[in-house]
Design a protein around this motif. Structure first.
Motif, PDB file in Angstrom:
ATOM      1  N   ASP A 282      18.168  -1.284 -29.998  1.00  0.00           N
ATOM      2  CA  ASP A 282      18.070  -1.381 -28.529  1.00  0.00           C
ATOM      3  C   ASP A 282      17.656  -0.126 -27.977  1.00  0.00           C
ATOM      4  O   ASP A 282      17.801  -0.116 -26.445  1.00  0.00           O
ATOM      5  CB  ASP A 282      19.414  -1.948 -27.843  1.00  0.00           C
ATOM      6  N   ALA A 283      16.906   0.782 -28.691  1.00  0.00           N
ATOM      7  CA  ALA A 283      16.379   1.913 -28.084  1.00  0.00           C
ATOM      8  C   ALA A 283      15.210   2.519 -28.991  1.00  0.00           C
ATOM      9  O   ALA A 283      14.427   1.658 -29.433  1.00  0.00           O
ATOM     10  CB  ALA A 283      17.693   3.003 -27.909  1.00  0.00           C
ATOM     11  N   GLY A 284      15.227   3.911 -29.059  1.00  0.00           N
ATOM     12  CA  GLY A 284      14.184   4.267 -29.899  1.00  0.00           C
ATOM     13  C   GLY A 284      14.425   4.563 -31.382  1.00  0.00           C
ATOM     14  O   GLY A 284      15.188   3.871 -31.829  1.00  0.00           O
ATOM     15  N   SER A 285      13.986   5.663 -31.894  1.00  0.00           N
ATOM     16  CA  SER A 285      13.924   5.698 -33.488  1.00  0.00           C
ATOM     17  C   SER A 285      14.306   7.538 -33.612  1.00  0.00           C
ATOM     18  O   SER A 285      13.495   8.235 -32.922  1.00  0.00           O
ATOM     19  CB  SER A 285      12.933   5.114 -34.037  1.00  0.00           C
ATOM     20  N   ILE A 286      14.542   7.714 -34.779  1.00  0.00           N
ATOM     21  CA  ILE A 286      14.368   9.193 -35.391  1.00  0.00           C
ATOM     22  C   ILE A 286      13.940   9.163 -36.740  1.00  0.00           C
ATOM     23  O   ILE A 286      14.346   8.144 -37.531  1.00  0.00           O
ATOM     24  CB  ILE A 286      15.858   9.628 -35.310  1.00  0.00           C
ATOM     25  N   THR A 287      12.733   9.681 -36.951  1.00  0.00           N
ATOM     26  CA  THR A 287      12.130   9.859 -38.291  1.00  0.00           C
ATOM     27  C   THR A 287      12.189  11.227 -38.563  1.00  0.00           C
ATOM     28  O   THR A 287      12.049  12.213 -37.848  1.00  0.00           O
ATOM     29  CB  THR A 287      10.727   9.507 -38.026  1.00  0.00           C
ATOM     30  N   ILE A 288      12.442  11.512 -40.137  1.00  0.00           N
ATOM     31  CA  ILE A 288      12.729  12.906 -40.599  1.00  0.00           C
ATOM     32  C   ILE A 288      11.824  13.414 -41.451  1.00  0.00           C
ATOM     33  O   ILE A 288      11.541  12.399 -42.692  1.00  0.00           O
ATOM     34  CB  ILE A 288      14.160  13.003 -41.068  1.00  0.00           C
ATOM     35  N   LEU A 289      11.205  14.345 -41.411  1.00  0.00           N
ATOM     36  CA  LEU A 289      10.184  14.956 -42.389  1.00  0.00           C
ATOM     37  C   LEU A 289      10.768  16.006 -42.726  1.00  0.00           C
ATOM     38  O   LEU A 289      10.930  17.080 -41.562  1.00  0.00           O
ATOM     39  CB  LEU A 289       8.765  14.930 -41.842  1.00  0.00           C
ATOM     40  N   ALA A 290      11.095  16.399 -43.746  1.00  0.00           N
ATOM     41  CA  ALA A 290      11.878  18.013 -44.032  1.00  0.00           C
ATOM     42  C   ALA A 290      11.203  18.508 -45.526  1.00  0.00           C
ATOM     43  O   ALA A 290      11.149  18.081 -46.511  1.00  0.00           O
ATOM     44  CB  ALA A 290      13.293  17.735 -44.270  1.00  0.00           C
ATOM     45  N   VAL A 291      10.740  19.861 -45.490  1.00  0.00           N
ATOM     46  CA  VAL A 291       9.975  20.481 -46.326  1.00  0.00           C
ATOM     47  C   VAL A 291      11.097  20.912 -47.355  1.00  0.00           C
ATOM     48  O   VAL A 291      12.152  21.481 -46.780  1.00  0.00           O
ATOM     49  CB  VAL A 291       9.339  21.996 -45.771  1.00  0.00           C
ATOM     50  N   THR A 292      10.993  20.813 -48.558  1.00  0.00           N
ATOM     51  CA  THR A 292      12.066  21.335 -49.675  1.00  0.00           C
ATOM     52  C   THR A 292      11.156  22.159 -50.871  1.00  0.00           C
ATOM     53  O   THR A 292      10.450  21.439 -51.296  1.00  0.00           O
ATOM     54  CB  THR A 292      12.974  20.241 -50.213  1.00  0.00           C
ATOM     55  N   THR A 293      11.387  23.270 -50.555  1.00  0.00           N
ATOM     56  CA  THR A 293      10.689  24.165 -51.530  1.00  0.00           C
ATOM     57  C   THR A 293      11.283  24.012 -53.061  1.00  0.00           C
ATOM     58  O   THR A 293      12.416  24.175 -52.792  1.00  0.00           O
ATOM     59  CB  THR A 293      10.257  25.625 -50.922  1.00  0.00           C
ATOM     60  N   MET A 294      10.441  24.133 -53.916  1.00  0.00           N
ATOM     61  CA  MET A 294      10.957  24.150 -55.398  1.00  0.00           C
ATOM     62  C   MET A 294      11.093  25.526 -56.125  1.00  0.00           C
ATOM     63  O   MET A 294       9.800  25.753 -56.484  1.00  0.00           O
ATOM     64  CB  MET A 294      10.458  22.864 -56.183  1.00  0.00           C
ATOM     65  N   PRO A 295      11.994  26.096 -55.991  1.00  0.00           N
ATOM     66  CA  PRO A 295      11.773  27.397 -57.133  1.00  0.00           C
ATOM     67  C   PRO A 295      11.028  26.901 -58.429  1.00  0.00           C
ATOM     68  O   PRO A 295      11.659  26.297 -59.138  1.00  0.00           O
ATOM     69  CB  PRO A 295      13.154  27.938 -57.308  1.00  0.00           C
ATOM     70  N   GLY A 296      10.117  27.648 -58.812  1.00  0.00           N
ATOM     71  CA  GLY A 296       9.396  27.754 -60.049  1.00  0.00           C
ATOM     72  C   GLY A 296       8.937  26.301 -60.251  1.00  0.00           C
ATOM     73  O   GLY A 296       8.653  25.896 -61.147  1.00  0.00           O
ATOM     74  N   ASP A 297       8.641  25.726 -58.924  1.00  0.00           N
ATOM     75  CA  ASP A 297       8.063  24.354 -59.237  1.00  0.00           C
ATOM     76  C   ASP A 297       8.940  23.148 -59.912  1.00  0.00           C
ATOM     77  O   ASP A 297       8.474  22.336 -60.648  1.00  0.00           O
ATOM     78  CB  ASP A 297       6.826  24.311 -59.653  1.00  0.00           C
TER      79      ASP A 297
END
Length: 432
Positions: A282-297
Motif C-alpha cells: 500500500d506504499a512505495g518500494s526499496i530496491t538495493i544495489l550494493a557493491v561488494t569488492t572481491m579480494p583477489g577476484d
C-alpha cells in the motif's frame, strides 16, 4: 532519566568498558573528556559490564571521564529537507548545511512484515542495455555488484543514480576515498540528480563505527520515504568495507573469529541489511544495489560468498563491463515478459550466440581455421560488445531491443538465430 557514570573500567583501542545497569544493546552514550564530547554506541553487554565503541576513537579518553547514557539508540532526522543533502555516518552534515534535528527516527529496526509485502512485478529502467535487456532490475530487488579493485563500480553506481527511473536515490558510502566522495557529489550535481539524492558518506579517515552505521541510516531513511509512497533506490558501496569494520570491532572484543577472521554472525549482519528491500502493498518500494569488492577476484571470499545466499542474483563487473555469464537477475522473468513481446526471446538468442562467439575466439587463439559461421560469430561478438556491453552506451529499453535485431540482421540469416518465425516476421530488420 539519563544514567551518568564517572569511572571507565578499561580502554582498548576505540572500545571502552563501563559498569552500568539497565543499558540496552545499541544504546548511545556521551563520553565527556577534557577535549570535548564524543558519542559512543553500546556494542556488547556482559552482565553488568557495558562495552561501548567511541565514535571519535579512544585517544584522549581517561578512566576518570564521565559517561552519560542517552536512553535511546542511534537516530536520524527524517523530512523532505534531507533531499540534496550530504551527511557523514553519524548523520552530521558534511556539505556545510544546517544540522537537522526534527522528527528523529531510530535506525536498524526490524525488516518489514511479509504481510505488507507484494511480489515484485515492475522493472526499474536504467538506460544500461546489459541491465535493462539481459538482467533486468526489479523494484524491491536486492542485488550485489561483484567486482575487484580498479573496476569502475563507483562510476556504474553514479550512472545508475542519474538514470534510474525512481523517485529517490539514497547513496551510502563506506570507507570511500575522498576522491570517490567528490566524484559522487560532483557527478550527481552535474547530472542534475543531486536534488533527488540523499548521501551518507563514511570516508576512510572517519571513525570506523560510522562505517557500520551507514547502511542502517540509509535504509532507515529509505524505509520512511517508501512508506510515503516513494520508490527508493539504495546504492551502497562498499559492503566489503562494512564487513571489514565488523571484523575489526570483533577483534577488539576478542570474539572467536570465523572464516578468514570475520565474525561468526557475518551472514546475519549482511542479511539484516539486504532484507530491508521491499515492495509495500500500500506504499512505495526499496530496491538495493550494493557493491561488494572481491579480494583477489575470489568469489569464495566470505563476504561475496555469504552475500550470494542472501540476494537475488548479482551483477558481475569484470573488464570494465557487466559480464553476461557471471551476472544474474533471478527476478527478471517477473517483468521482462511484460515489457515487449520479443524481450525474452531476443535476450536468450543474443546470449546463446555470444556464448558461441566466445568459443570461436578460443578456437581462433589456438590457430584453428575459421569457417564462414565462425566469421559471422566474430563479427557479431564485436558488435555485441560495442553496442550492448560498453558501459558508455545509454539507450532506452525499446531502442536497445531494436538494436539487438539490427545486430542480428547485420551478421546472420533469420533461420540462423533460432528465433520464432512470428517474431522474425514482425521485428526482423528489412522485413517490415
Amino acid at each position: 532519566m539519563n544514567k551518568i557514570y564517572s569511572r571507565i573500567e578499561s580502554i582498548v583501542g576505540n572500545v571502552i568498558a563501563v559498569k552500568a545497569q539497565d543499558v540496552a544493546y545499541g544504546e548511545l552514550a556521551q563520553v565527556k573528556t577534557r577535549y570535548g564530547m564524543s558519542l559512543a554506541e553500546t556494542i556488547r553487554l556482559d552482565k553488568e559490564m557495558v562495552f561501548l565503541q567511541v565514535f571519535a576513537g579512544g585517544r584522549g579518553i581517561s578512566t576518570g571521564d564521565e559517561v552519560r547514557f542517552l536512553g535511546h539508540p542511534m537516530q536520524v532526522s527524517f523530512s523532505d529537507n534531507l533531499l540534496g543533502r550530504i551527511f557523514d555516518g553519524a548523520g552530521e552534515p558534511r556539505d556545510g548545511g544546517p544540522m537537522l534535528s526534527d522528527n528523529l527516527i531510530t535506525i536498524a529496526g526490524p525488516s518489514v512484515n511479509p504481510y505488507k509485502r507484494i511480489v515484485p512485478r515492475e522493472m526499474i529502467r536504467t538506460g544500461i542495455p546489459m541491465i535493462d535487456v539481459f538482467n533486468t532490475l526489479v523494484k524491491s530487488q536486492k542485488l550485489p555488484i561483484f567486482s575487484v579493485s580498479g573496476e569502475p563500480y563507483n562510476q556504474l553506481l553514479a550512472r545508475i543514480a542519474m538514470q534510474a527511473e525512481v523517485d529517490l536515490i539514497v547513496l551510502g558510502g563506506m570507507g570511500l576515498k575522498y576522491d570517490d566522495y567528490l566524484f559522487f557529489r560532483d557527478s550527481l550535481e552535474q547530472g542534475g540528480a543531486l536534488s533527488k539524492t540523499i548521501m551518507f558518506v563514511h570516508t576512510a579517515a572517519d571513525p570506523i563505527v560510522e562505517c557500520l552505521m551507514v547502511p542502517d541510516i540509509s535504509l532507515a531513511v529509505a524505509e520512511r520515504f517508501a512508506l510515503k509512497g516513494k520508490n527508493v533506490l539504495v546504492l551502497l558501496t562498499d559492503m566489503t568495507n562494512f564487513a571489514d569494520a565488523l571484523k575489526e570491532i570483533a577483534i577488539t572484543q576478542e570474539q572467536v573469529p570465523s572464516n578468514r577472521g570475520y565474525p561468526g554472525d557475518l551472514y546475519s549482519q549482511l542479511a539484516a541489511r539486504y532484507e530491508k528491500a521491499v515492495d509495500f502493498s500500500d506504499a512505495g518500494s526499496i530496491t538495493i544495489l550494493a557493491v561488494t569488492t572481491m579480494p583477489g577476484d575470489d568469489v569464495t571470499h566470505p563476504v561475496p560468498d555469504n552475500t550470494g545466499y542472501i540476494t537475488e542474483g548479482q551483477f558481475y563487473l569484470h573488464g570494465g563491463h557487466i559480464e553476461p555469464f557471471g551476472s544474474l537477475s533471478r527476478l527478471k522473468q517477473m517483468v521482462n515478459g511484460k515489457t515487449r513481446e520479443d524481450h525474452r526471446s531476443i535476450m536468450d538468442a543474443m546470449i546463446k550466440l555470444y556464448a558461441a562467439y566466445r568459443d570461436t575466439l578460443e578456437k581462433k587463439s589456438m590457430g584453428f581455421q575459421m569457417s564462414v559461421w565462425d566469421r559471422k560469430l566474430l563479427k557479431y561478438g564485436e558488435l555485441f560488445e560495442q553496442r550492448m556491453m560498453d558501459l558508455s552506451v545509454n539507450i532506452p529499453l525499446e531502442k536497445a531491443l531494436d538494436q539487438c535485431w539490427e545486430t542480428l540482421a547485420e551478421c546472420f540469416e533469420p533461420r540462423e538465430t533460432g528465433l520464432r518465425s512470428d517474431l522474425i516476421q514482425k521485428f526482423w530488420v528489412g522485413r517490415k
